[in-house]
Design a protein around this motif. Structure first.
Motif, PDB file in Angstrom:
ATOM      1  N   LEU A 125       1.212  -0.810   0.142  1.00 45.58           N
ATOM      2  CA  LEU A 125      -0.353  -0.289  -0.281  1.00 45.58           C
ATOM      3  C   LEU A 125       0.626   1.104   0.177  1.00 45.58           C
ATOM      4  CD1 LEU A 125      -2.729  -0.771   2.591  1.00 45.58           C
ATOM      5  CD2 LEU A 125      -3.135  -0.665   0.361  1.00 45.58           C
ATOM      6  N   SER A 126       0.112   2.116  -0.522  1.00 45.13           N
ATOM      7  CA  SER A 126       0.953   2.793  -0.477  1.00 45.13           C
ATOM      8  C   SER A 126       0.629   4.645   0.364  1.00 45.13           C
ATOM      9  CB  SER A 126       1.600   3.671  -1.863  1.00 45.13           C
ATOM     10  OG  SER A 126       0.483   3.880  -2.572  1.00 45.13           O
ATOM     11  N   GLY A 127       0.590   5.810   0.674  1.00 40.28           N
ATOM     12  CA  GLY A 127       0.679   6.786   1.519  1.00 40.28           C
ATOM     13  C   GLY A 127       1.738   7.723   1.414  1.00 40.28           C
ATOM     14  N   ALA A 128       1.231   8.442   2.353  1.00 39.61           N
ATOM     15  CA  ALA A 128       2.225   9.918   2.621  1.00 39.61           C
ATOM     16  C   ALA A 128       1.298  11.350   3.626  1.00 39.61           C
ATOM     17  CB  ALA A 128       2.478  10.828   1.348  1.00 39.61           C
ATOM     18  N   VAL A 129       2.793  11.641   4.367  1.00 39.22           N
ATOM     19  CA  VAL A 129       2.476  12.510   5.160  1.00 39.22           C
ATOM     20  C   VAL A 129       2.730  13.751   4.615  1.00 39.22           C
ATOM     21  CG1 VAL A 129       3.811  13.157   7.865  1.00 39.22           C
ATOM     22  CG2 VAL A 129       3.408  10.865   7.209  1.00 39.22           C
ATOM     23  N   VAL A 130       1.668  14.831   4.996  1.00 34.04           N
ATOM     24  CA  VAL A 130       2.046  15.846   4.304  1.00 34.04           C
ATOM     25  C   VAL A 130       2.159  17.293   5.669  1.00 34.04           C
ATOM     26  CG1 VAL A 130       0.412  17.015   3.063  1.00 34.04           C
ATOM     27  CG2 VAL A 130       0.030  15.096   2.576  1.00 34.04           C
ATOM     28  N   VAL A 131       2.826  17.499   5.581  1.00 35.32           N
ATOM     29  CA  VAL A 131       3.487  18.323   5.891  1.00 35.32           C
ATOM     30  C   VAL A 131       2.909  20.067   4.901  1.00 35.32           C
ATOM     31  CG1 VAL A 131       4.999  20.177   7.650  1.00 35.32           C
ATOM     32  CG2 VAL A 131       5.409  17.548   6.671  1.00 35.32           C
ATOM     33  N   LYS A 132       2.211  21.145   5.779  1.00 36.09           N
ATOM     34  CA  LYS A 132       2.228  22.189   4.985  1.00 36.09           C
ATOM     35  C   LYS A 132       2.574  23.616   5.671  1.00 36.09           C
ATOM     36  CE  LYS A 132      -1.677  24.970   2.897  1.00 36.09           C
ATOM     37  NZ  LYS A 132      -3.066  24.814   2.351  1.00 36.09           N
ATOM     38  N   GLY A 133       2.716  24.585   5.631  1.00 33.37           N
ATOM     39  CA  GLY A 133       3.388  25.766   5.705  1.00 33.37           C
ATOM     40  C   GLY A 133       4.575  26.572   5.349  1.00 33.37           C
ATOM     41  N   GLU A 134       3.901  27.864   6.147  1.00 31.29           N
ATOM     42  CA  GLU A 134       4.643  28.766   5.362  1.00 31.29           C
ATOM     43  C   GLU A 134       4.675  29.278   3.507  1.00 31.29           C
ATOM     44  OE1 GLU A 134       5.910  30.933   6.913  1.00 31.29           O
ATOM     45  OE2 GLU A 134       6.277  30.650   9.255  1.00 31.29           O
TER      46      GLU A 134
END
Length: 625
Positions: A125-134
């Motif tokens: 399975l595939s996924g991701a951790v999404v980081v958002k800022g600035e």
């Protein structure tokens, strides 16, 4: 003079503007979005991530396992940054949703991955951790590989019961559908009832569960409005799913239980009388003699030889000899097929990935060279040092010290790996697996000097896929002999290791009493992802009757419970009834004899020397007037 100074100053300012602007622009680019903050898998130690560290997550484990890792947020600037985190898949859990990273600091955020229980043996399975800022967003890829036993789908239909409805209108069919395997199934349910005069019910359940997870059970009740009133029927519930998975259960239903024995006894009595009359009146002996003569005196052809098979057929029934010229061609084709299958197996074995190390023992911090062949060309691989033979997935591995490599066009690679102490004791292995695409993996043993060693826990998991009681009561059981049945159990190995010589315990209980357990050892081995048929003989005490329950326990868990309604030994009741009648009649006869012996003889009439005669005798009556 003043003009010259102003001109020189203007020239200096112009040169500074002309040559200083690009430098300022480059600095702005360096301090721009790419250098504001970064998000990568946590490397080893406390230093900032380097070029050899991981750029994506790779986790591997069995279905239902909880795997852990860390995400590093690096802030190289002079002021704090606030970042938002989210997971792209429901099986990824983050310890924090918002993180404030101080200036010139690296913050590690723990994350956990729960391997979906419905994807055992399904691959990756595939996924991701999404980081958002600035004003920017970074996706850190996460690849999850579901390991463990191969997919083993299995269904079971249990506790089928048919009883009259509470309102007296029809009947209710109750049953349970259980997913005994390790994959999600969408069962299709069919109900059929067969009576003495044919099929009386055929129905497909329309609201069957669309997805039944492993280990889940669904209790169902189906209303049967037009159930027969004067018939004995057998109700069968069948469950089927994709992949040839099929299971069923049955129960009998008789509204008036006295009708069938009476009708059956009458029918069998009439048939028995007819057969007896025909057998007595027929010419049985002559017919049997002719049949036997025809069977034993039929001529056999002469022997024919089969050179291709190296045998001679000396006893064939009338007809052409099966060992003709085509036998040689058939034998040749069989030999060719066997050779080709062996060659295909050898080729397949040659394509399996292999690993090798430049040395088999190394200490912490030293480097080993890992070489691989037979891998998929251009595949991205991850290299990890794991303990406990990696039976617990990547939780047993030093994930932070992992490395990645891309295979060449020939499926080979060569990569240096720094040895790290895994979180679990040895025996240790170097585990290499593909990150994406079709699953490929291999392990090679590695002795980590100074690391503790502990026994590897068993990864086998034996489960019951189906169970039933077989057998019937004979004539001797009707007269009080011990009732016997055979408990037939289909077991499956849902784990990744083989199960050898499992020990079960079989118990029998009457009503609400506790079962009496008896240990039974089954000789055999159940490989991972395979099934086996286990049979246990169950015997009750002589004269036992009533509601019994047969249970099977594996380990400390009861895995099978089968009801057994043992009929009353009516032959014993009949025997005691007849014996009571015989005793009563005998006592009556004895009493009559005693009474006859003790009773005085009747007295003779007075004045007669002999026995009294009637006042008339036949033929002495006076004639009518």
């Amino acid at each position: 003079m003043r003009r010259r100074l102003l001109t020189a100053l203007a020239a200096v300012i112009f040169c500074a503007g002309a040559f200083g602007a690009p430098a300022a622009s480059a600095s702005a680019v360096a301090d721009g979005p790419a250098a504001v903050w970064s998000a990568v898998p946590a490397p080893a130690g406390t230093d900032a991530p380097g070029p050899d560290d991981r750029t994506s997550f790779y986790l591997e484990g069995a279905a239902g396992a909880v795997l852990s890792d860390k995400l590093s947020l690096v802030n190289p600037t002079d002021r704090a940054r606030s970042l938002e985190l989210r997971a792209s898949a429901p099986w990824i859990s983050l310890a924090e949703r918002q993180v404030r990273v101080p200036a010139r600091t690296r913050a590690d955020v723990p994350l956990s991955v729960t391997v979906p229980g419905d994807r055992s043996g399904a691959g990756g399975l595939s996924g991701a951790v999404v980081v958002k800022g600035e004003g920017r967003e970074v996706r850190v890829p996460l690849a999850l590989r579901v390991s463990g036993a191969p997919a083993l789908p299995a269904l079971a239909v249990e506790n089928v019961r048919v009883s009259a409805a509470a309102d007296g209108r029809g009947a209710v069919i109750r049953y349970a559908v259980v997913n005994r395997g390790n994959t999600v199934l969408a069962p299709r349910l069919d109900i059929r009832a067969d009576g003495v005069f044919g099929t009386v019910l055929r129905r497909t359940v329309r609201d069957a569960p669309a997805a039944l997870a492993p280990g889940r059970a669904v209790q169902r009740a189906e209303r049967w409005a037009d159930a027969p009133r004067l018939d004995s029927v057998t109700v069968r519930v069948t469950a089927a799913a994709e992949g040839g998975v099929r299971a069923g259960g049955a129960a009998s239903y008789t509204p008036w239980r006295w009708v069938v024995p009476v009708l059956g006894g009458g029918v069998f009595g009439v048939l028995g009388a007819v057969v007896l009359v025909r057998r007595v009146a027929g010419r049985r002996r002559g017919l049997r003699g002719r049949v036997l003569d025809r069977i034993f005196t039929a001529p056999f052809p002469s022997a024919c030889s089969c050179p291709a098979l190296g045998a001679t057929n000396t006893r064939q029934r009338p007809g052409p000899c099966p060992c003709g010229p085509g036998a040689s061609l058939v034998a040749l084709l069989l030999v060719v097929l066997v050779l080709f299958s062996s060659a295909g197996t050898a080729l397949a074995d040659g394509r399996s990935p292999t690993l090798s190390l430049d040395r088999s023992e190394a200490g912490k911090g030293s480097a080993v060279v890992v070489t691989g062949e037979g891998w998929r060309p251009g595949a991205l691989l991850t290299l990890l040092v794991c303990g406990q033979d990696m039976v617990g997935g990547t939780n047993d591995c030093a994930n932070a010290e992992g490395r990645t490599v891309t295979t060449g066009s020939d499926g080979r690679f060569r990569r240096e790996l720094v040895v790290a102490e895994p979180p679990r004791p040895c025996p240790c292995v170097v585990h290499v697996a593909t990150v994406m695409g079709d699953a490929q993996g291999a392990d090679v043993p590695l002795v980590v000097a100074g690391h503790p060693v502990a026994p590897v826990p068993s990864s086998a998991r034996l489960g019951v896929l189906a169970a039933r009681l077989e057998g019937s009561s004979g004539l001797l059981t009707w007269f009080g002999a011990p009732p016997e049945r055979r408990l037939v159990v289909t077991v499956g190995n849902l784990g990744s290791g083989a199960v050898k010589d499992p020990v079960f315990r079989v118990g029998t209980a009457r009503g609400v009493l506790a079962p009496v357990w008896e240990e039974r050892k089954w000789k055999g081995t159940v490989p991972a992802g395979q099934r086996a048929r286990v049979v246990f003989d169950v015997e009750l005490a002589a004269g036992a009757h009533g509601p019994y329950e047969v249970s099977l326990k594996y380990g400390e868990k009861v895995v099978v419970t089968e009801p057994w309604d043992v009929g009353r030994p009516w032959g014993v009741v009949l025997f005691w009834g007849l014996l009571g009648c015989v005793v009563a009649v005998g006592l009556f006869r004895v009493g009559m004899v005693v009474v006859d012996r003790l009773r005085p003889p009747p007295a003779a009439p007075e004045g007669s020397g002999g026995p009294a005669l009637p006042w008339f005798a036949p033929g002495t009556l006076p004639p009518p007037e």
